[in-house]
Design a protein around this motif. Sequence first.
Motif, PDB file in Angstrom:
ATOM      1  N   MET A   1      21.438  30.371  25.572  1.00 52.96           N
ATOM      2  CA  MET A   1      22.270  31.177  24.664  1.00 52.96           C
ATOM      3  C   MET A   1      23.735  31.116  25.106  1.00 52.96           C
ATOM      4  N   ILE A   2      24.616  30.945  24.132  1.00 57.82           N
ATOM      5  CA  ILE A   2      26.057  30.956  24.405  1.00 57.82           C
ATOM      6  C   ILE A   2      26.689  32.164  23.715  1.00 57.82           C
ATOM      7  N   VAL A   3      27.538  32.867  24.423  1.00 55.49           N
ATOM      8  CA  VAL A   3      28.320  33.951  23.823  1.00 55.49           C
ATOM      9  C   VAL A   3      29.783  33.521  23.772  1.00 55.49           C
ATOM     10  N   VAL A   4      30.390  33.621  22.608  1.00 54.72           N
ATOM     11  CA  VAL A   4      31.836  33.415  22.499  1.00 54.72           C
ATOM     12  C   VAL A   4      32.498  34.786  22.365  1.00 54.72           C
ATOM     13  N   LEU A   5      33.357  35.114  23.332  1.00 52.30           N
ATOM     14  CA  LEU A   5      34.120  36.361  23.254  1.00 52.30           C
ATOM     15  C   LEU A   5      35.326  36.089  22.357  1.00 52.30           C
ATOM     16  N   ALA A   6      35.392  36.806  21.255  1.00 48.08           N
ATOM     17  CA  ALA A   6      36.439  36.514  20.264  1.00 48.08           C
ATOM     18  C   ALA A   6      37.513  37.595  20.284  1.00 48.08           C
ATOM     19  N   ALA A  78      28.351  45.325  30.856  1.00 47.26           N
ATOM     20  CA  ALA A  78      27.041  45.950  30.668  1.00 47.26           C
ATOM     21  C   ALA A  78      26.227  45.192  29.616  1.00 47.26           C
ATOM     22  N   TRP A  79      26.895  44.805  28.536  1.00 48.33           N
ATOM     23  CA  TRP A  79      26.178  44.116  27.458  1.00 48.33           C
ATOM     24  C   TRP A  79      25.719  42.716  27.891  1.00 48.33           C
ATOM     25  N   LEU A  80      26.599  41.980  28.593  1.00 48.10           N
ATOM     26  CA  LEU A  80      26.232  40.624  29.039  1.00 48.10           C
ATOM     27  C   LEU A  80      25.082  40.668  30.045  1.00 48.10           C
ATOM     28  N   ASN A  81      25.067  41.692  30.894  1.00 50.86           N
ATOM     29  CA  ASN A  81      23.942  41.849  31.824  1.00 50.86           C
ATOM     30  C   ASN A  81      22.635  41.996  31.074  1.00 50.86           C
ATOM     31  N   GLU A  82      22.700  42.666  29.933  1.00 48.31           N
ATOM     32  CA  GLU A  82      21.506  42.926  29.136  1.00 48.31           C
ATOM     33  C   GLU A  82      21.033  41.650  28.421  1.00 48.31           C
ATOM     34  N   VAL A  83      21.966  40.959  27.735  1.00 47.08           N
ATOM     35  CA  VAL A  83      21.557  39.804  26.919  1.00 47.08           C
ATOM     36  C   VAL A  83      21.440  38.530  27.758  1.00 47.08           C
ATOM     37  N   SER A  84      22.087  38.485  28.920  1.00 50.63           N
ATOM     38  CA  SER A  84      21.967  37.382  29.865  1.00 50.63           C
ATOM     39  C   SER A  84      22.074  35.991  29.238  1.00 50.63           C
TER      40      SER A  84
END
Lengths: 321, 256
Positions: A1-6, A78-84
């Motif tokens: 999974m990739i998260v883009v911080l916008a 906190a959110w990134l720790n959750e979705v990893s």
Amino acid sequence: MIVVLAETRNAELHPGSLEAIAAAQALSPDRLILALTGMPGGTIPTDVGSLDVHDVVRLEHELLAGNPTDGVVTALGAWLNEVSPDLVLTAHTYAARDIVPRLAARLKRPLVTDCTALRVTDGHAVFTRLLFQGKLAAEVTLDGPVPHLATLQAGSFRGDTARRRSDPPPIHRIPAAISSDDVRHIADPPFRDAQQEIDLTRADRIVAVGRGIKDASQLSLIQKLAAALGAEIAASRPICDNGWLPMDRQVGSSGQTVTPALYVAVGISGAIQHVVGMKGARTIVAINKDPDAPIFEIADYGIVGDLFEVVPALIAALEQR
Amino acid sequence: MLIAVCIKQVPSPESRVRVNAAGTWIREEDVSWTLNEPDAYALEEALRLKETHGGEVIVISAGPARVATVLREALARGADRAVHVVNDQPESAADPQVTATMLAEVLADAGADLVLTGLQSDDYGFAQVGVALAEQLGISHATIVMNVEIGDGRVRVKRELEGGMFQWLTMPLPAALTIQSGINQLRYATLRGIMAAKKKELRTIPAPRVAPSQRILNVSPVSRRTGTRLLDGTPAEAAATLASLLSQRDGGQVIK
């Protein structure tokens, strides 16, 4: 999974965020989440609704009004720790420079900044970034547990190639896990400094001078060249930092962005902070004694030589015409 | 007030950097070393704050033996004492969070009210150490700072934003700030300062062993854009060619 911080700018998606989306899409077909932060119920840029991402997440809290760095770090951490996720990508903006190194340190995960390219080899991401102010390029890899974080240099990826889709992605508004103790910064509204006297963006021709001029007393040489060309004078950051020319003559990321018909860079090495402000010029001439200077990468014409010999010769050649 | 300034020694901007035989870093023997320019502005800001508010300025640098030169220079410019975190593992310098950990170990004991450093280094250009340091120390931070005002246990800073915009931010002390070049006018060491520096404390401590999680695989010259035309000959010949090319370019519209 990739998260883009916008990021958003004037209620639109920041151009760098679009570039990060394009980079993520090109890197991997994995699940892609675009993440935003802000006040509860805040608008989501309309542009986001047509992007080919799996989800849009907006972390929301009253304390995130204006996105204070310390609040955003806590909320995202906190959110990134959750979705990893495996990878967190974002544009290397001024805001990101404030937020992302702290976020990486909070998560105790590695961060590679200001990347110009990325690829995956044997399941590992390989990042390209520039060293020595653009003189050399390095390929870098990150080790240890994910998520790994990376920021991307402006203009390194094409935002207009970001894949679109007709049905809008699901939008999840999630209450951010922060409290008033997490926000210690008090931010005043952004402002523009004293009115700029010189609007370099309107100049047809610009002669820009950099560190190679060595001394303020030599600037008369540059003035003569500018006069011979009918050009405005501009400078790279160190010249303005030294007070040799006023700040409103500065071209680059912290100065003006110019697109003249002719840009003559004299004694300018071409650090990326300068190049972003002038690479749109129609014709670029570089005069520099260092053949490896990055300015030659983007110049149309280059003269490798001592500016104190080349510039007088050029003035003479122009005056003879 | 105790102000700590984290400084770095980097190749001077005039140095020609060449890739080493293994293609993993530069030939360090080719370059001359200097104080990272944004760090010089951070040091100057610390000296000015000390002159206004009183206190002490401590400079800290992590790196091999050669780093002592920039610490001595900082002492000569007016810093009160120096700490050299001796790090002989060059590969760990490729991970800014490791550098932050090395500096944080000194700073956790020092109890500084304010930690200043340059916004980024001219070698790696990570722009991470000052911010990661703040997180490791559990203190506030601000980046790309163009003005610093201290008062009432707080610091008010003018932060540079994109496109010529600025913003004032207020935060409690202690805080870490990354300083933008041009925030002040630099002073240089006087002979008196150089003599005084010889009597000042320069403490060395071994770097903690921290495994880096960022690695350089290879280093290479940036490929030249094929569209660049380099003009040969003497300066007069090259200049004449350039004048002629410019007068023909874009249908004669580039120069008049």
